[in-house]
Scaffold this active site. Sequence first.
Site, PDB file in Angstrom:
ATOM      1  N   LYS A   7       1.130  10.500 -57.096  1.00  0.00           N
ATOM      2  CA  LYS A   7       2.318   9.663 -56.909  1.00  0.00           C
ATOM      3  C   LYS A   7       3.482  10.581 -56.576  1.00  0.00           C
ATOM      4  CE  LYS A   7       5.338   6.271 -59.041  1.00  0.00           C
ATOM      5  NZ  LYS A   7       5.573   5.353 -60.170  1.00  0.00           N
ATOM      6  N   GLU A  44      -3.992  16.723 -58.922  1.00  0.00           N
ATOM      7  CA  GLU A  44      -3.714  15.628 -59.859  1.00  0.00           C
ATOM      8  C   GLU A  44      -4.888  14.640 -59.904  1.00  0.00           C
ATOM      9  OE1 GLU A  44      -1.395  15.100 -61.973  1.00  0.00           O
ATOM     10  OE2 GLU A  44       0.443  16.128 -61.367  1.00  0.00           O
ATOM     11  N   ARG A  48      13.251  11.371 -59.925  1.00  0.00           N
ATOM     12  CA  ARG A  48      12.067  11.594 -60.775  1.00  0.00           C
ATOM     13  C   ARG A  48      11.328  12.862 -60.368  1.00  0.00           C
ATOM     14  NH1 ARG A  48      12.397   6.689 -62.967  1.00  0.00           N
ATOM     15  NH2 ARG A  48      12.221   4.758 -61.773  1.00  0.00           N
ATOM     16  N   SER A  64       7.225  -0.692 -51.885  1.00  0.00           N
ATOM     17  CA  SER A  64       8.320  -1.592 -51.498  1.00  0.00           C
ATOM     18  C   SER A  64       9.013  -1.187 -50.202  1.00  0.00           C
ATOM     19  CB  SER A  64       9.328  -1.672 -52.638  1.00  0.00           C
ATOM     20  OG  SER A  64       9.814  -0.384 -52.982  1.00  0.00           O
ATOM     21  N   ARG A  94      13.222  -0.363 -56.942  1.00  0.00           N
ATOM     22  CA  ARG A  94      14.192  -0.074 -58.010  1.00  0.00           C
ATOM     23  C   ARG A  94      15.241  -1.170 -58.087  1.00  0.00           C
ATOM     24  NH1 ARG A  94      13.898   6.517 -57.545  1.00  0.00           N
ATOM     25  NH2 ARG A  94      11.658   6.540 -57.955  1.00  0.00           N
ATOM     26  N   LYS A 111       0.021   7.213 -53.721  1.00  0.00           N
ATOM     27  CA  LYS A 111       1.199   6.364 -53.579  1.00  0.00           C
ATOM     28  C   LYS A 111       2.410   7.206 -53.246  1.00  0.00           C
ATOM     29  CE  LYS A 111       4.106   3.500 -56.476  1.00  0.00           C
ATOM     30  NZ  LYS A 111       4.382   2.999 -57.786  1.00  0.00           N
ATOM     31  N   TYR A 128       2.418  -5.766 -50.938  1.00  0.00           N
ATOM     32  CA  TYR A 128       3.177  -7.014 -51.053  1.00  0.00           C
ATOM     33  C   TYR A 128       2.786  -7.997 -49.948  1.00  0.00           C
ATOM     34  CZ  TYR A 128       5.744  -4.065 -54.263  1.00  0.00           C
ATOM     35  OH  TYR A 128       6.057  -3.223 -55.305  1.00  0.00           O
TER      36      TYR A 128
END
Length: 329
Positions: free
Chosen positions: A198, A235, A219, A276, A208, A250, A315
């Site tokens: 990610k 990871e 982040r 998004s 957000r 992602k 989505y």
Amino acid sequence: MSEFPRVRPRRLRATPALRRLTAETRLHPSELVLPMFVREGIDEPVEIGSMPGVVHHSVDSLKRAVEEAAEAGIGGVMLFGVPLEKDAVGSGATDPDGILNVGTRAAVDAAGDALVVQTDLCLDEFTDHGHCGVLAADGSVDNDATLARYDEMAVVQAEAGSQLIGMSGMMDGQIGSARDALDAAGFGGTALLAYSAKYASAFYGPFREAVQSSLVGDRRTYQLDGANRREGLREVELDIAEGADIVMVKPAMSYLDVLADTAAVSTVPVWAYQISGEYAMIHAAAANGWIDLEAASAESVLSIKRAGADAILTYFALDLAKRLNTGRI
Ligand code: PBG
């Protein structure tokens, strides 16, 4: 006349029937997952400005939307909670009556066996500082203190009926830790979806807004740096070793190389999340008349599948499923 070229790849592209028969990749509703938002304190769905067609659901409208998703044959839904109150440790996340857990019970009830109800496990929607974990005294995100919160959250989500828990917080050791916590609590059958690779991405912007994030800053101390392809794979390997049932990359479209790398080595299913901002920019360009919404959305998700995703969070899931079901894709 010369016979050259004898090799003509265009032969197989000549008719729709030939193209359909020779397609290397195809989409199916069962491999699409619809992310959904359930918000505390509303009675009617509320639109999210930056994500046309995506809403904050009330618990009741969530149930209806899950039924609609099941009817369309999509594989699953991924639930996010939008609470009224936030605090430093994200108490709402571990409250069995917190909005995400209430929404999960409602969704499980509506879904029956028709699709897989999944939940996002992260603190960012529930913390007043907006970070994915709890903070140490110096303001940094405290990895190991956060694991304890995640463990608690995993058990509460499993109790609410989540069948697949999406670990999206990017803390080191989160998969192994949550696995142990679930097993110890008798939830050995609850599966873990690891948001393994990610990346810290500008494309999370609309999300957000959607979760009314309080984040100031970024982040980057826990999500991956967009420059790093090999580290994404590291990871993934760690999460598989810790017991991840599924690994995920992602965002999707800007990280198709990482997705292809992951698909080449993973021994567990590989998913991708079309986030998004990817959704919003396709909509925005289409609203301007610059691209065709239906064609561009289908092509974008197909490209993610082609790069190696076994299933895709998008989505566009419901719209794509309906078009797939009626032969419009
Ligand atoms: C963390 C989480 C995020 C998304 C899914 N889970 C936000 C973030 O990392 O800032 C983003 C999803 C999207 O942009 O569609 N709870």
